[in-house]
Write a protein that holds these residues in place. Sequence first.
Motif, PDB file in Angstrom:
ATOM      1  N   GLN A   9       1.974 120.697  53.309  1.00 24.91           N
ATOM      2  CA  GLN A   9       1.284 120.881  52.036  1.00 24.91           C
ATOM      3  C   GLN A   9       0.914 119.503  51.502  1.00 24.91           C
ATOM      4  O   GLN A   9       1.786 118.674  51.249  1.00 24.91           O
ATOM      5  CB  GLN A   9       2.162 121.615  51.033  1.00 24.91           C
ATOM      6  CG  GLN A   9       1.456 121.885  49.726  1.00 24.91           C
ATOM      7  CD  GLN A   9       2.288 122.782  48.825  1.00 24.91           C
ATOM      8  OE1 GLN A   9       3.440 123.064  49.069  1.00 24.91           O
ATOM      9  NE2 GLN A   9       1.679 123.206  47.742  1.00 24.91           N
ATOM     10  N   GLY A  10      -0.385 119.274  51.353  1.00 22.53           N
ATOM     11  CA  GLY A  10      -0.829 117.955  50.931  1.00 22.53           C
ATOM     12  C   GLY A  10      -0.400 116.931  51.956  1.00 22.53           C
ATOM     13  O   GLY A  10      -0.627 117.085  53.143  1.00 22.53           O
ATOM     14  N   GLY A  11       0.285 115.897  51.511  1.00 18.84           N
ATOM     15  CA  GLY A  11       0.746 114.858  52.419  1.00 18.84           C
ATOM     16  C   GLY A  11       2.162 115.057  52.913  1.00 18.84           C
ATOM     17  O   GLY A  11       2.678 114.234  53.659  1.00 18.84           O
ATOM     18  N   THR A  12       2.836 116.146  52.518  1.00 14.92           N
ATOM     19  CA  THR A  12       4.213 116.375  52.958  1.00 14.92           C
ATOM     20  C   THR A  12       4.261 117.402  54.076  1.00 14.92           C
ATOM     21  O   THR A  12       3.373 118.237  54.206  1.00 14.92           O
ATOM     22  CB  THR A  12       5.107 116.836  51.796  1.00 14.92           C
ATOM     23  OG1 THR A  12       4.638 118.091  51.318  1.00 14.92           O
ATOM     24  CG2 THR A  12       5.118 115.811  50.666  1.00 14.92           C
ATOM     25  N   PHE A  13       5.324 117.329  54.879  1.00 18.21           N
ATOM     26  CA  PHE A  13       5.455 118.264  55.987  1.00 18.21           C
ATOM     27  C   PHE A  13       6.918 118.445  56.360  1.00 18.21           C
ATOM     28  O   PHE A  13       7.777 117.639  55.977  1.00 18.21           O
ATOM     29  CB  PHE A  13       4.650 117.784  57.197  1.00 18.21           C
ATOM     30  CG  PHE A  13       5.109 116.460  57.746  1.00 18.21           C
ATOM     31  CD1 PHE A  13       6.058 116.390  58.744  1.00 18.21           C
ATOM     32  CD2 PHE A  13       4.583 115.268  57.253  1.00 18.21           C
ATOM     33  CE1 PHE A  13       6.485 115.174  59.244  1.00 18.21           C
ATOM     34  CE2 PHE A  13       5.000 114.041  57.748  1.00 18.21           C
ATOM     35  CZ  PHE A  13       5.957 113.991  58.744  1.00 18.21           C
ATOM     36  N   THR A  14       7.199 119.509  57.109  1.00 14.42           N
ATOM     37  CA  THR A  14       8.512 119.752  57.690  1.00 14.42           C
ATOM     38  C   THR A  14       8.317 119.993  59.181  1.00 14.42           C
ATOM     39  O   THR A  14       7.236 120.373  59.628  1.00 14.42           O
ATOM     40  CB  THR A  14       9.206 120.976  57.057  1.00 14.42           C
ATOM     41  OG1 THR A  14       8.344 122.109  57.168  1.00 14.42           O
ATOM     42  CG2 THR A  14       9.528 120.725  55.591  1.00 14.42           C
TER      43      THR A  14
END
Length: 101
Positions: free
Chosen positions: A27-32
Amino acid sequence: MSLPVGSRWAIKRNSVGTETIEITGSQGGTFTAKYVSTTDPSTFSGEVDSRQHEVISLKQHNAGPKYVAFHSGMRDSSNDHYTGSWFDVAGNKGDFSLVKQ
């Protein structure tokens, strides 16, 4: 640049070897992410940010042995290649790269 869900990345660390992670959320610039090439249950969370250059931070967490490692790097001229350094709570450290497969 966001890392697309389902994309696979080779994470190479000079003293640990190469494994593959898969992006499970973004999501946006974050990730898992999670490992797909080993039974290690570690989870990853990360962030990609940019201004003049694009940088990545990636945290590896394994709750069982209370293991945490931090990876920080910069995108190379290739859109899908990051290089930098990593450190963990066991005192290990070194260079790493993250390359899209």
